[in-house]
Design a protein around this motif. Sequence first.
Motif, PDB file in Angstrom:
ATOM      1  N   PHE A 297      38.964 -42.372  20.350  1.00  0.00           N
ATOM      2  CA  PHE A 297      37.549 -42.274  20.004  1.00  0.00           C
ATOM      3  C   PHE A 297      37.311 -42.942  18.648  1.00  0.00           C
ATOM      4  O   PHE A 297      36.351 -43.700  18.473  1.00  0.00           O
ATOM      5  N   GLY A 298      38.189 -42.694  17.694  1.00  0.00           N
ATOM      6  CA  GLY A 298      38.068 -43.307  16.374  1.00  0.00           C
ATOM      7  C   GLY A 298      38.082 -44.824  16.431  1.00  0.00           C
ATOM      8  O   GLY A 298      37.319 -45.486  15.707  1.00  0.00           O
ATOM      9  N   ARG A 299      38.917 -45.389  17.281  1.00  0.00           N
ATOM     10  CA  ARG A 299      38.958 -46.855  17.402  1.00  0.00           C
ATOM     11  C   ARG A 299      37.621 -47.402  17.895  1.00  0.00           C
ATOM     12  O   ARG A 299      37.146 -48.432  17.409  1.00  0.00           O
ATOM     13  N   TYR A 300      37.007 -46.713  18.850  1.00  0.00           N
ATOM     14  CA  TYR A 300      35.707 -47.163  19.358  1.00  0.00           C
ATOM     15  C   TYR A 300      34.615 -47.018  18.301  1.00  0.00           C
ATOM     16  O   TYR A 300      33.720 -47.863  18.204  1.00  0.00           O
ATOM     17  N   ILE A 301      34.684 -45.963  17.503  1.00  0.00           N
ATOM     18  CA  ILE A 301      33.708 -45.792  16.428  1.00  0.00           C
ATOM     19  C   ILE A 301      33.861 -46.930  15.420  1.00  0.00           C
ATOM     20  O   ILE A 301      32.865 -47.484  14.941  1.00  0.00           O
ATOM     21  N   ALA A 302      35.093 -47.311  15.115  1.00  0.00           N
ATOM     22  CA  ALA A 302      35.332 -48.425  14.191  1.00  0.00           C
ATOM     23  C   ALA A 302      34.733 -49.718  14.741  1.00  0.00           C
ATOM     24  O   ALA A 302      34.154 -50.515  13.988  1.00  0.00           O
TER      25      ALA A 302
ATOM     26  N   VAL B 260      30.157 -44.075   9.699  1.00  0.00           N
ATOM     27  CA  VAL B 260      31.333 -43.949   8.830  1.00  0.00           C
ATOM     28  C   VAL B 260      31.725 -42.479   8.693  1.00  0.00           C
ATOM     29  O   VAL B 260      32.913 -42.139   8.758  1.00  0.00           O
ATOM     30  N   VAL B 261      30.752 -41.605   8.535  1.00  0.00           N
ATOM     31  CA  VAL B 261      31.028 -40.164   8.450  1.00  0.00           C
ATOM     32  C   VAL B 261      31.635 -39.660   9.756  1.00  0.00           C
ATOM     33  O   VAL B 261      32.611 -38.898   9.759  1.00  0.00           O
TER      34      VAL B 261
ATOM     35  N   ARG C 249      38.795 -39.013  12.649  1.00  0.00           N
ATOM     36  CA  ARG C 249      40.155 -39.307  12.174  1.00  0.00           C
ATOM     37  C   ARG C 249      40.823 -38.065  11.585  1.00  0.00           C
ATOM     38  O   ARG C 249      42.012 -37.849  11.799  1.00  0.00           O
ATOM     39  N   ARG C 250      40.061 -37.256  10.855  1.00  0.00           N
ATOM     40  CA  ARG C 250      40.617 -35.997  10.335  1.00  0.00           C
ATOM     41  C   ARG C 250      41.046 -35.085  11.481  1.00  0.00           C
ATOM     42  O   ARG C 250      42.119 -34.492  11.447  1.00  0.00           O
TER      43      ARG C 250
ATOM     44  N   ARG D  88      45.468 -32.704  14.886  1.00  0.00           N
ATOM     45  CA  ARG D  88      46.063 -32.496  16.212  1.00  0.00           C
ATOM     46  C   ARG D  88      47.492 -33.036  16.275  1.00  0.00           C
ATOM     47  O   ARG D  88      48.332 -32.484  16.974  1.00  0.00           O
ATOM     48  N   THR D  89      47.764 -34.114  15.549  1.00  0.00           N
ATOM     49  CA  THR D  89      49.128 -34.666  15.584  1.00  0.00           C
ATOM     50  C   THR D  89      50.078 -33.860  14.706  1.00  0.00           C
ATOM     51  O   THR D  89      51.281 -33.909  14.917  1.00  0.00           O
TER      52      THR D  89
END
Length: 122
Positions: free
Chosen positions: A59-64, A106-107, A113-114, A119-120
């Motif tokens: 999901f983070g990659r798509y937001i970027a 960005v937020v 990402r947090r 989770r990892t």
Amino acid sequence: MHPFQKLEVCGQAHAFALDCYSRAQAIADRSIRWQLQRAAQSIPANLVEGAGSQSQAAFGRYIAIAIASAKESEYHLLFARDAGLLPAAAYEELARSINNLTPRLVVLLATVRRNAERRTKR
């Protein structure tokens, strides 16, 4: 998977894309018109695609990518204005909209990402 309908920023991105699509119709240069419309539509499209992914990291990659499309849209607006293809008033309204949307993306990216890092670490 995340319900994209619950993401306020996704609704804002959709409204921006619709506004760009509508206002770009007045741009005589088809190439510039298409580039602006494509970049603007890419923002919500990537948010929706990312919301359908199976992990926070994806999901983070798509937001970027959505953020990059927002910056691309910002440039196409600037170019269209400076080339005399987009009236200053239309530029100002669309620029205000994208300048409000980008920090929200960005937020969202930082939050996702947090969450992915948490989770990892489990």
